[in-house]
Design an enzyme around this catalytic site. Sequence first.
Site, PDB file in Angstrom:
ATOM      1  N   HIS A  15      -5.254   4.613  10.049  1.00  0.00           N
ATOM      2  CA  HIS A  15      -5.822   3.296   9.753  1.00  0.00           C
ATOM      3  C   HIS A  15      -6.059   2.532  11.051  1.00  0.00           C
ATOM      4  CE1 HIS A  15      -6.114  -0.832   8.211  1.00  0.00           C
ATOM      5  NE2 HIS A  15      -6.435  -0.287   7.051  1.00  0.00           N
TER       6      HIS A  15
ATOM      7  N   GLU B 146      -5.462  -0.385  11.932  1.00  0.00           N
ATOM      8  CA  GLU B 146      -4.322  -1.179  12.396  1.00  0.00           C
ATOM      9  C   GLU B 146      -3.288  -0.303  13.088  1.00  0.00           C
ATOM     10  OE1 GLU B 146      -5.050  -4.358   8.791  1.00  0.00           O
ATOM     11  OE2 GLU B 146      -3.302  -3.031   8.707  1.00  0.00           O
TER      12      GLU B 146
ATOM     13  N   GLY C  11      -8.426  -3.670   0.970  1.00  0.00           N
ATOM     14  CA  GLY C  11      -7.295  -4.363   1.579  1.00  0.00           C
ATOM     15  C   GLY C  11      -6.901  -5.578   0.763  1.00  0.00           C
ATOM     16  N   GLY C  12      -7.293  -6.771   1.249  1.00  0.00           N
ATOM     17  CA  GLY C  12      -6.853  -8.012   0.621  1.00  0.00           C
ATOM     18  C   GLY C  12      -7.156  -8.108  -0.855  1.00  0.00           C
TER      19      GLY C  12
ATOM     20  N   GLY D 136     -12.353  -9.086   8.626  1.00  0.00           N
ATOM     21  CA  GLY D 136     -11.710 -10.321   9.035  1.00  0.00           C
ATOM     22  C   GLY D 136     -12.364 -11.019  10.204  1.00  0.00           C
TER      23      GLY D 136
ATOM     24  N   ASN E 228      -4.898  -0.702  -0.478  1.00  0.00           N
ATOM     25  CA  ASN E 228      -3.922  -0.698   0.608  1.00  0.00           C
ATOM     26  C   ASN E 228      -3.231  -2.053   0.629  1.00  0.00           C
ATOM     27  OD1 ASN E 228      -2.474  -0.481   2.972  1.00  0.00           O
ATOM     28  ND2 ASN E 228      -4.250  -0.531   4.319  1.00  0.00           N
ATOM     29  N   TRP E 229      -1.991  -2.094   0.153  1.00  0.00           N
ATOM     30  CA  TRP E 229      -1.265  -3.353   0.065  1.00  0.00           C
ATOM     31  C   TRP E 229      -0.721  -3.814   1.412  1.00  0.00           C
ATOM     32  CZ3 TRP E 229       2.116  -2.673  -5.018  1.00  0.00           C
ATOM     33  CH2 TRP E 229       1.256  -2.490  -6.108  1.00  0.00           C
ATOM     34  N   LYS E 230      -0.803  -2.964   2.409  1.00  0.00           N
ATOM     35  CA  LYS E 230      -0.333  -3.276   3.768  1.00  0.00           C
ATOM     36  C   LYS E 230       1.113  -3.776   3.719  1.00  0.00           C
ATOM     37  CE  LYS E 230      -5.043  -3.910   5.304  1.00  0.00           C
ATOM     38  NZ  LYS E 230      -5.973  -4.578   6.237  1.00  0.00           N
TER      39      LYS E 230
ATOM     40  N   GLU F 157     -14.009   2.676   8.202  1.00  0.00           N
ATOM     41  CA  GLU F 157     -13.653   1.283   8.440  1.00  0.00           C
ATOM     42  C   GLU F 157     -14.490   0.717   9.591  1.00  0.00           C
ATOM     43  OE1 GLU F 157      -9.163   0.293   8.073  1.00  0.00           O
ATOM     44  OE2 GLU F 157      -9.322   2.075   9.327  1.00  0.00           O
TER      45      GLU F 157
END
Length: 253
Positions: free
Chosen positions: A95, A97, A234-235, A173, A9-11, A167
């Site tokens: 997601h 977010e 993610g990151g 984070g 997931n490049w967001k 998740e």
Amino acid sequence: MRRPLIAGNWKMNGLSADAVALAGALRDRLDGLEGVDRVVCPPHIHLAAVAGELAQSAIAVGAQNCADAPQGARTGEVAADMVADAGARYVILGHSERRQYYGEDEALIAARCGQALAAGLRPILCVGETLEAREGDRTEATVAEQIHGVLDRLGAEGLGQGVVAYEPVWAIGTGRTATAEQAQQVHGFIRGQLAERLGGSAADAMRILYGGSMKADNAEALLAQPDVDGGLIGGASLQADSFAAICAAAARG
């Protein structure tokens, strides 16, 4: 045996040249790797370019969301068939977010899932609990509510050939770490909930991804768990070497 799936997931990261360069680097690093499915999910605006770059590779493309309605007067939204037309085969829905920043609830997420399925996309349905819910011993209740809230509205169609991603929001984070055993506990619970609604065979076939900051150094332990079928990354998916290392760990099984 469920074939592992690693989805990046490049967001909201990268300009067009960055997205194409990353896609090309992944194509080169993952060429010839067998035993694992891989997907990259760039921002909508880069979908077609990334799909073009990966057209001759085994890497599939996914979107990060889709609209809850077909094409029409929905300014700022992107319909599921548009996403598919741009080259996507998967779409991330629900997601954490989206839930946190945009107030998406199960009714909206289910509508998005329905549109995705109608367009031939495979949903990656995200579920998971916050730190408050975990500390209040509401992990299972929260996850069950999210799963059933969507399946209640989708009916017998279920999630089609889709995927569920767990998740643990409290471990993303925050400096806290979910152990492989904690991940397995919730993944096993999710599979049990799916079995109740979809039947044992469908639940056994559905892949459940871990989305709690999987990295190259913890991927092997997480992927060794019986109900962890891959990762929603993610990151670490923004660096070709780290994403490739996670895919290699999944391929080793």
